[in-house]
Design an enzyme around this catalytic site. Structure first.
Site, PDB file in Angstrom:
ATOM      1  N   TYR A 136       0.786  -0.980   0.069  1.00 58.76           N
ATOM      2  CA  TYR A 136       0.401   0.389  -0.065  1.00 58.76           C
ATOM      3  C   TYR A 136       0.247   1.210   0.537  1.00 58.76           C
ATOM      4  CZ  TYR A 136      -4.141  -1.988   1.287  1.00 58.76           C
ATOM      5  OH  TYR A 136      -5.557  -2.602   0.525  1.00 58.76           O
ATOM      6  N   LYS A 182       2.707 -15.308   2.197  1.00 57.51           N
ATOM      7  CA  LYS A 182       2.884 -15.876   1.042  1.00 57.51           C
ATOM      8  C   LYS A 182       4.663 -16.939   1.377  1.00 57.51           C
ATOM      9  CE  LYS A 182       1.097 -18.234  -2.444  1.00 57.51           C
ATOM     10  NZ  LYS A 182       0.622 -19.762  -2.114  1.00 57.51           N
ATOM     11  N   ASP A 214      -3.549 -18.517   1.654  1.00 62.51           N
ATOM     12  CA  ASP A 214      -4.311 -19.159   0.800  1.00 62.51           C
ATOM     13  C   ASP A 214      -5.145 -20.090   1.252  1.00 62.51           C
ATOM     14  OD1 ASP A 214      -2.124 -20.138   0.357  1.00 62.51           O
ATOM     15  OD2 ASP A 214      -2.280 -20.955  -1.746  1.00 62.51           O
ATOM     16  N   ASP A 238      -6.688  -6.717   4.303  1.00 63.52           N
ATOM     17  CA  ASP A 238      -7.312  -6.093   3.289  1.00 63.52           C
ATOM     18  C   ASP A 238      -8.573  -7.275   3.053  1.00 63.52           C
ATOM     19  OD1 ASP A 238      -8.988  -3.952   2.688  1.00 63.52           O
ATOM     20  OD2 ASP A 238      -8.271  -4.730   0.800  1.00 63.52           O
ATOM     21  N   ASP A 242     -12.555  -8.674   5.270  1.00 65.31           N
ATOM     22  CA  ASP A 242     -13.735  -9.119   4.488  1.00 65.31           C
ATOM     23  C   ASP A 242     -14.269 -10.090   4.697  1.00 65.31           C
ATOM     24  OD1 ASP A 242     -13.854  -5.735   3.619  1.00 65.31           O
ATOM     25  OD2 ASP A 242     -14.750  -6.096   1.853  1.00 65.31           O
TER      26      ASP A 242
HETATM   27  C1  IPM Z   1     -10.756  -0.618   4.060  1.00 68.31           C
HETATM   28  C2  IPM Z   1     -10.704  -0.066   2.910  1.00 68.31           C
HETATM   29  C3  IPM Z   1      -9.630   1.144   2.827  1.00 68.31           C
HETATM   30  C4  IPM Z   1      -7.842  -0.208   2.752  1.00 68.31           C
HETATM   31  C5  IPM Z   1      -9.172   1.558   1.103  1.00 68.31           C
HETATM   32  C6  IPM Z   1     -10.712   1.979   1.453  1.00 68.31           C
HETATM   33  C7  IPM Z   1      -7.894   2.231   1.653  1.00 68.31           C
HETATM   34  O1  IPM Z   1     -10.267  -1.133   1.882  1.00 68.31           O
HETATM   35  O2  IPM Z   1     -10.470  -0.292   5.664  1.00 68.31           O
HETATM   36  O3  IPM Z   1     -10.162  -2.678   4.584  1.00 68.31           O
HETATM   37  O4  IPM Z   1      -7.719  -0.821   1.864  1.00 68.31           O
HETATM   38  O5  IPM Z   1      -7.152  -0.188   3.710  1.00 68.31           O
HETATM   39 MN    MN Z   2     -11.201  -3.278   3.074  1.00 64.40          MN
END
Ligand code: IPM
Ligand code: MN
Ligand code: NAD
Length: 341
Positions: A136, A182, A214, A238, A242
């Site tokens: 990032y 990884k 993975d 990240d 999710d």
């Molecule tokens: C998160 C988001 C952010 C990230 C983006 C919007 C920069 O996806 O906070 O998870 O990737 O960190």
């Molecule tokens: Mn995110």
């Protein structure tokens, strides 16, 4: 006077943040809450996602509560001016290198998960995501007509500081720490693994294991109770966080705390959800639970944090927002949390 900077942002950001603010006002009426423009909303108002006014505001605050940023209206602006770039700049300005993303399945709420209830019973995972390094934050990133590159780089101090947070968190929990990388393919992960392992002797009682990202993704969905604390880099964290949202049942149940050496940043894991914005459909629980993390981690108000978490847990069985298959609106959900308080 304790100051909290509030950055509602875009899309559902202002809707869910308003709920979290109501809850903060109810449990901690002495806090001074000051709102500032951020993200796409700030681009529209001031021409940049993280304007000077907001920089000053967060610098004077003890904690920052953020909604979400981004959306189709700003997808075409130059990358340097995107809302998401503003968010990375905010994290950088605050020095918040450790992002705590808990995924907890409250007893009795297993049915909210799309996974089989028996799989998610007792799930309590804490993802510790490195937030200020890795792919990032590559100073040499480039896009040209025929090629583009972003480099994943980690320096020793970047790995060690976030690893210490994860080890300490594991010590206060069941003592199991899983570092996810990884290392079978990437040198940067081989380095990550070596540095994380080097701290083992400092943290008696923590059992460290390593997994490849993975297979960790597969096991997080199929055997989530094998995990306690997961430590991982910026990009993997990240994605895994999710994915971890399917354990409690929705992104709307995933709060986060980003910690460094000073001001903490608190934001839901989800984004601005343009598909449901402005319709009173968003689940504000993640934002409210982020406010609870703010009370705990930045203000040391543990009793208030627990009260808020208990109120959300008491509300969820009887008030379901659309993401959890119900018909309760954002504001009605928040009203129920307030009455549970
Ligand atoms: C998160 C988001 C952010 C990230 C983006 C919007 C920069 O996806 O906070 O998870 O990737 O960190
Ligand atoms: Mn995110
Ligand atoms: P998203 O998280 O905004 O939405 C993904 C899906 O989850 C959507 O269907 C959405 O409706 C649903 N969802 C998310 N939060 C919800 C909630 N609280 N209640 C009910 N449903 C919810 O991800 P996306 O659609 O990929 O991204 C939209 C925008 O948000 C993009 O501009 C992205 O860059 C940005 N984003 C910002 C952040 C942040 O500010 N921290 C995080 C992720 C994405």
């Amino acid at each position: 006077m304790v100051r909290v900077a509030v950055l509602p942002g875009d899309g559902i950001g202002p809707e869910v943040t308003a709920c979290a603010v109501q809850v903060l006002r109810a449990v901690a009426p002495d806090l001074e809450l000051a709102e500032y423009p951020f993200g796409g909303a700030a681009i529209d108002r001031c021409g940049e996602p993280f304007p000077e006014e907001t920089r000053r505001g967060v610098a004077e605050a003890q904690a920052v509560l953020l909604g979400a940023v981004g959306g189709p209206a700003w997808d075409a602006v130059p990358r340097q001016l995107r809302p998401e770039t503003g968010l990375l700049a905010l994290r950088g300005a605050l020095g918040v290198y450790a992002n705590l993303r808990p995924a907890r399945v409250y007893p009795g709420l297993e049915g909210l998960s799309p996974l089989k209830s028996e799989r998610v019973t007792g799930v309590d995972v804490l993802i510790v995501r490195e937030l200020l390094g890795g792919i990032y934050f590559d100073p040499d990133r480039r896009i040209g007509p025929d090629e583009a590159h972003n480099t994943m780089r980690y320096r020793r101090h970047e790995v060690l500081r976030v690893a210490r947070i994860a080890y300490r968190a594991a010590q206060g929990r069941s003592g199991r720490l899983t570092s996810v990388d990884k290392a079978n393919v990437l040198e940067v992960s081989e380095f990550w693994r070596r540095e994380v392992s080097s701290l083992q002797a400092e943290f008696a009682g923590v059992s460290l294991s390593h997994e490849y990202v993975d297979s960790a993704a597969m096991r997080l969905a199929s055997q989530p109770t094998r995990y306690d604390v997961i430590l991982t880099g910026n990009l993997f964290g990240d994605i895994l966080s999710d994915l971890a949202a399917v354990l409690p049942g929705s992104l709307g149940l995933m709060p986060s705390a980003s910690l460094g050496d000073g001001t903490g940043l608190y934001e839901p894991v989800h984004g601005s959800a343009p598909d449901i914005a402005g319709q009173d459909l968003a689940n504000p629980a993640a934002a409210i639970l982020s406010a609870a993390m703010l009370l705990r981690h930045s203000l040391g108000r543990l009793a208030e944090a627990e009260r808020v978490e208990a109120a959300v847990a008491a509300t969820l069985p009887r008030a379901r927002t659309a993401d959890l298959g119900g018909r309760v609106g954002t504001q009605a959900f928040a009203a129920q949390v307030l009455s549970a308080l």
